[in-house]
Design an enzyme around this catalytic site. Structure first.
Site, PDB file in Angstrom:
ATOM      1  N   GLY A   1       0.758  -1.253   0.000  1.00  0.00           N
ATOM      2  CA  GLY A   1       0.000   0.000   0.000  1.00  0.00           C
ATOM      3  C   GLY A   1       0.783   1.295   0.000  1.00  0.00           C
TER       4      GLY A   1
ATOM      5  N   GLY B   1      -1.517  -6.918   0.609  1.00  0.00           N
ATOM      6  CA  GLY B   1      -1.338  -8.092   1.464  1.00  0.00           C
ATOM      7  C   GLY B   1      -0.914  -9.319   0.683  1.00  0.00           C
TER       8      GLY B   1
END
Ligand code: AMP
Length: 398
Positions: free
Chosen positions: A356, A379
């Protein structure tokens, strides 16, 4: 598994799992459509073949069944625009009669968006009966949702068992994500530098440990660097520190020495007297930070050291910012590293940016086009680099 690009989808109902989990504002307008854009090539290829595209996705985190603000109907108009005005049908349920009827009446080249999968608890539970109902909607299954590939949900993984190998595919986005990640993790040209930053050591231990067997250099920046500094006896003032990870930090340094991997910590930092853009700030050695001060960015010497390593690298992985880049006063280190990654890429290195905040950083500094690949999976990418098998990949390959 069959090669997506070589397959002709003519006349087939292709059930495509995409990641359309886009942010919506209070007026239910899309504020960032990059996830939708990323899936367009896959959709267009099936349409161009004369296939029928049935899209499944989740959106947000609905708790108890259907909720208007999480409805995928809010994306239909924009999806049609992204597909040059093509008709996009919508089914207000992802299973059930309306979905089946609409799917069965589709014409070649049409697109159908199903309602949010997570309106059913069964999706995240990986329920087999629910996965089987979804599978019944399509003739073939295409997984193009790298962002959820680390989840063993009904539509991302469990569904795979209801399609024989010749009827399941990675979409084009998945193919690119996997080949970029593979290039770095399994086929890296050396020297290979991994830049790991961000707030916490605890979030990045597994990835660092796995990289100890792959990388030549590991550059550690961001808040997590101070745990390493303190573990070695440095004074870090009020900088971020995980005292329960001091031992882990020492073990990582020791393992790196044994494996002949160079770990680079920032020799100096930009320190501040409060966590604020209007703090007083100055540069100091990262292991001599006075009480009352905290390290919020890497310093100019660290920038030069890190840039020199990147300049010589042939493969670069970047996850996590070098400082609190959200505040202009502490963005310099992250920006300088982004520029150094871009410069190394121009000289021929392969660079992958993922996770991110580093993605947000390259976008903020307008450098996304100057690195080799920017991953869409936060993730999922981290788990891939931790060495884990991702259920969304395994389900297509098996
Ligand atoms: P992560 O999600 O672990 O990659 O961490 C990203 C966050 O770490 C960003 O919001 C940064 O502002 C924060 N961060 C980076 N460096 C520091 C630092 N030196 N002190 C506190 N927070 C930091």
């Amino acid at each position: 598994m069959t090669n997506f690009s070589k397959h002709n989808f003519k006349g087939q109902k292709a059930l495509v799992r995409v990641d359309f989990n886009v942010p919506l504002n209070d007026k239910l307008e899309i504020t960032d459509d990059s996830r939708m854009k990323a899936a367009i090539p896959t959709i267009q290829k099936i349409m161009a073949d004369g296939g029928k595209v049935i899209l499944m996705s989740h959106l947000g985190r609905p708790k108890n069944g259907p909720e208007d603000k999480f409805s995928l109907k809010h994306l239909v108009k924009h999806l049609s625009e992204l597909l040059q005005g093509a008709t996009v049908l919508f089914a207000n349920d992802c299973v059930g009669e309306q979905a089946y009827l609409t799917a069965s009446m589709m014409r070649e080249g049409e697109v159908l968006m199903l309602e949010n999968l997570r309106f059913y608890k069964e999706e995240q539970k990986g329920d087999e009966a629910f996965a089987q109902k979804l599978a019944a909607l399509g003739d073939v299954w295409v997984n193009d949702a790298f962002g959820t590939a680390h989840r063993a949900h009904a539509s991302t993984a469990v569904i795979g068992q209801y399609f024989p190998p010749e009827k399941k595919f990675f979409g084009l986005l998945m193919q690119n994500e996997i080949s970029s990640a593979e290039k770095v993790l399994h086929k890296s040209e050396k020297p290979f530098a991994a830049i790991i930053g961000g707030a916490k050591v605890s979030d990045k231990i597994l990835i660092i440990e796995n990289l100890l067997d792959k990388a030549t250099d590991i550059i550690i920046g961001g808040g997590m660097a101070y745990t390493f500094m303190k573990a070695q006896g440095g004074k870090i003032g009020n900088s971020l520190c995980e005292d329960d990870r001091l031992e882990t930090a020492l073990q990582i340094l020791e393992k790196a020495k044994q494996k002949n991997v160079h770990i680079h910590l920032p020799s100096d930092s930009v320190i501040a007297d409060k966590f604020s853009n209007d703090a007083d700030s100055k540069e100091a050695p990262s292991n001599e930070i006075p009480n009352g001060w905290m390290g919020l960015d890497i310093g100019s010497k660290a920038i030069n050291d890190f840039a020199a390593i990147l300049e010589k690298s042939k493969t670069i992985l970047w996850n996590g910012p070098m400082g609190v880049f959200e505040m202009t006063k502490f963005q310099n280190g992250t920006k300088a590293i982004a520029l150094a990654v871009a410069a190394a890429t121009q000289k021929g290195a392969f660079s992958l940016v993922g996770g991110g905040d580093s993605v947000a950083a390259v976008n903020q500094f307008d450098l996304a086009a100057k690195v080799s690949y920017v991953s869409t999976g936060g993730g999922a990418l981290l788990e891939y680099f931790e060495g884990k098998q991702l259920p969304g990949i395994a389900a297509v390959e098996q």
